[in-house]
Design a protein around this motif. Sequence first.
Motif, PDB file in Angstrom:
ATOM      1  N   ASN A 148      -1.980   4.675  -9.806  1.00 10.65           N
ATOM      2  CA  ASN A 148      -1.141   5.870  -9.632  1.00 10.65           C
ATOM      3  C   ASN A 148      -1.675   6.820  -8.561  1.00 10.65           C
ATOM      4  OD1 ASN A 148      -3.359   6.860 -11.050  1.00 10.65           O
ATOM      5  ND2 ASN A 148      -2.142   8.245 -12.299  1.00 10.65           N
ATOM      6  N   ASP A 149      -2.618   6.361  -7.748  1.00  9.67           N
ATOM      7  CA  ASP A 149      -3.178   7.205  -6.690  1.00  9.67           C
ATOM      8  C   ASP A 149      -2.288   7.245  -5.461  1.00  9.67           C
ATOM      9  OD1 ASP A 149      -5.491   7.980  -8.016  1.00  9.67           O
ATOM     10  OD2 ASP A 149      -6.713   6.373  -7.155  1.00  9.67           O
ATOM     11  N   ILE A 150      -2.235   8.400  -4.859  1.00  8.24           N
ATOM     12  CA  ILE A 150      -1.615   8.572  -3.560  1.00  8.24           C
ATOM     13  C   ILE A 150      -2.756   8.586  -2.559  1.00  8.24           C
ATOM     14  CG2 ILE A 150      -0.285  10.147  -2.098  1.00  8.24           C
ATOM     15  CD1 ILE A 150       0.874  11.190  -4.877  1.00  8.24           C
ATOM     16  N   GLN A 151      -2.681   7.702  -1.585  1.00  6.46           N
ATOM     17  CA  GLN A 151      -3.719   7.621  -0.553  1.00  6.46           C
ATOM     18  C   GLN A 151      -3.168   8.253   0.715  1.00  6.46           C
ATOM     19  OE1 GLN A 151      -5.734   3.711  -0.270  1.00  6.46           O
ATOM     20  NE2 GLN A 151      -4.138   3.059  -1.684  1.00  6.46           N
ATOM     21  N   LEU A 152      -3.929   9.146   1.292  1.00  6.49           N
ATOM     22  CA  LEU A 152      -3.511   9.766   2.523  1.00  6.49           C
ATOM     23  C   LEU A 152      -4.720  10.158   3.347  1.00  6.49           C
ATOM     24  CD1 LEU A 152      -2.976  13.408   2.047  1.00  6.49           C
ATOM     25  CD2 LEU A 152      -2.481  12.031   0.052  1.00  6.49           C
ATOM     26  N   GLU A 153      -4.451  10.591   4.549  1.00  8.64           N
ATOM     27  CA  GLU A 153      -5.504  11.037   5.442  1.00  8.64           C
ATOM     28  C   GLU A 153      -5.090  12.380   6.016  1.00  8.64           C
ATOM     29  OE1 GLU A 153      -7.021   9.557   9.651  1.00  8.64           O
ATOM     30  OE2 GLU A 153      -7.457   8.133   8.029  1.00  8.64           O
ATOM     31  N   GLY A 201       2.374  19.129   6.808  1.00  7.09           N
ATOM     32  CA  GLY A 201       3.180  18.889   5.634  1.00  7.09           C
ATOM     33  C   GLY A 201       2.505  18.044   4.574  1.00  7.09           C
ATOM     34  N   ALA A 202       1.207  17.809   4.708  1.00  9.00           N
ATOM     35  CA  ALA A 202       0.483  17.029   3.704  1.00  9.00           C
ATOM     36  C   ALA A 202       0.494  17.795   2.386  1.00  9.00           C
ATOM     37  CB  ALA A 202      -0.951  16.781   4.163  1.00  9.00           C
ATOM     38  N   PRO A 203       0.378  17.105   1.256  1.00 10.46           N
ATOM     39  CA  PRO A 203       0.379  17.787  -0.032  1.00 10.46           C
ATOM     40  C   PRO A 203      -0.795  18.745  -0.191  1.00 10.46           C
ATOM     41  CG  PRO A 203       0.243  15.395  -0.324  1.00 10.46           C
ATOM     42  CD  PRO A 203       0.317  15.661   1.125  1.00 10.46           C
ATOM     43  N   SER A 235       0.829  -1.197   0.000  1.00 11.52           N
ATOM     44  CA  SER A 235       0.000   0.000   0.000  1.00 11.52           C
ATOM     45  C   SER A 235       0.865   1.250   0.000  1.00 11.52           C
ATOM     46  CB  SER A 235      -0.895  -0.002   1.244  1.00 11.52           C
ATOM     47  OG  SER A 235      -1.571   1.219   1.359  1.00 11.52           O
ATOM     48  N   ASN A 236       0.398   2.281  -0.700  1.00 10.71           N
ATOM     49  CA  ASN A 236       1.098   3.553  -0.657  1.00 10.71           C
ATOM     50  C   ASN A 236       0.350   4.544   0.231  1.00 10.71           C
ATOM     51  OD1 ASN A 236      -1.061   3.852  -2.391  1.00 10.71           O
ATOM     52  ND2 ASN A 236       0.048   5.029  -3.913  1.00 10.71           N
ATOM     53  N   GLU A 237      -0.455   4.030   1.161  1.00 13.62           N
ATOM     54  CA  GLU A 237      -1.221   4.889   2.053  1.00 13.62           C
ATOM     55  C   GLU A 237      -0.305   5.575   3.046  1.00 13.62           C
ATOM     56  OE1 GLU A 237      -5.186   4.871   4.815  1.00 13.62           O
ATOM     57  OE2 GLU A 237      -4.657   3.100   3.685  1.00 13.62           O
ATOM     58  N   GLN A 238      -0.559   6.865   3.217  1.00 11.08           N
ATOM     59  CA  GLN A 238       0.203   7.669   4.156  1.00 11.08           C
ATOM     60  C   GLN A 238      -0.775   8.384   5.069  1.00 11.08           C
ATOM     61  OE1 GLN A 238       2.549  10.430   1.847  1.00 11.08           O
ATOM     62  NE2 GLN A 238       2.609   8.974   0.183  1.00 11.08           N
ATOM     63  N   HIS A 239      -0.513   8.396   6.344  1.00  7.78           N
ATOM     64  CA  HIS A 239      -1.333   9.159   7.272  1.00  7.78           C
ATOM     65  C   HIS A 239      -0.552  10.417   7.606  1.00  7.78           C
ATOM     66  CE1 HIS A 239      -4.372   6.094   7.732  1.00  7.78           C
ATOM     67  NE2 HIS A 239      -3.376   5.232   7.667  1.00  7.78           N
ATOM     68  N   ILE A 288      -1.592  20.748  -7.431  1.00 11.16           N
ATOM     69  CA  ILE A 288      -2.360  21.095  -6.226  1.00 11.16           C
ATOM     70  C   ILE A 288      -1.538  21.054  -4.940  1.00 11.16           C
ATOM     71  CG2 ILE A 288      -4.569  20.416  -7.210  1.00 11.16           C
ATOM     72  CD1 ILE A 288      -4.349  17.801  -5.637  1.00 11.16           C
ATOM     73  N   LYS A 289      -0.276  20.660  -5.044  1.00  7.62           N
ATOM     74  CA  LYS A 289       0.570  20.559  -3.856  1.00  7.62           C
ATOM     75  C   LYS A 289       0.651  21.920  -3.155  1.00  7.62           C
ATOM     76  CE  LYS A 289       4.805  18.638  -2.164  1.00  7.62           C
ATOM     77  NZ  LYS A 289       5.917  17.772  -2.435  1.00  7.62           N
ATOM     78  N   GLY A 290       0.426  21.910  -1.861  1.00  6.94           N
ATOM     79  CA  GLY A 290       0.463  23.136  -1.071  1.00  6.94           C
ATOM     80  C   GLY A 290      -0.870  23.855  -0.991  1.00  6.94           C
ATOM     81  N   SER A 291      -1.898  23.320  -1.646  1.00  2.00           N
ATOM     82  CA  SER A 291      -3.218  23.953  -1.645  1.00  2.00           C
ATOM     83  C   SER A 291      -3.949  23.717  -0.327  1.00  2.00           C
ATOM     84  CB  SER A 291      -4.078  23.400  -2.785  1.00  2.00           C
ATOM     85  OG  SER A 291      -3.536  23.738  -4.032  1.00  2.00           O
TER      86      SER A 291
END
Length: 120
Positions: free
Chosen positions: A62-67, A10-12, A2-6, A83-86
């Motif tokens: 190619n999805d980045i999964q995060l919370e 600093g989240a994108p 999994s590429n899931e990140q919590h 959208i990074k930093g939005s």
Amino acid sequence: MSNEQHVEAGAPIELTDAAAERVRALLAREANPAARLRVGVKGGGCSGLEYVLKLDANVRPNDIQLEVRGVPLLIDAKSLPYIKGSVLDYTGQLIGGGFRVNNPNASRTCGCGTSFTPAD
């Protein structure tokens, strides 16, 4: 694998309290535990790129999964640089209400706030 990140700090992409609360309410109504908020961009709109915000239970390769703030998000890798930093915000106002993206990568936005021109 999994590429899931919590991620919080600093989240994108960040969510305001109002946006996180609204998305959590929408996800609860969706009644699908696999649903997440998909945040991305696509070609179109009056400024060149248009924001995509939708509930989606389909995770693509190619999805980045995060919370962020307890909200599960999906961001496709191609949209990330735009959208990074939005900051995603929500206002319940009758006129001009809804979700708004404050995007530091936009050199110009349209009047309705749904599309933008990326900075060079």
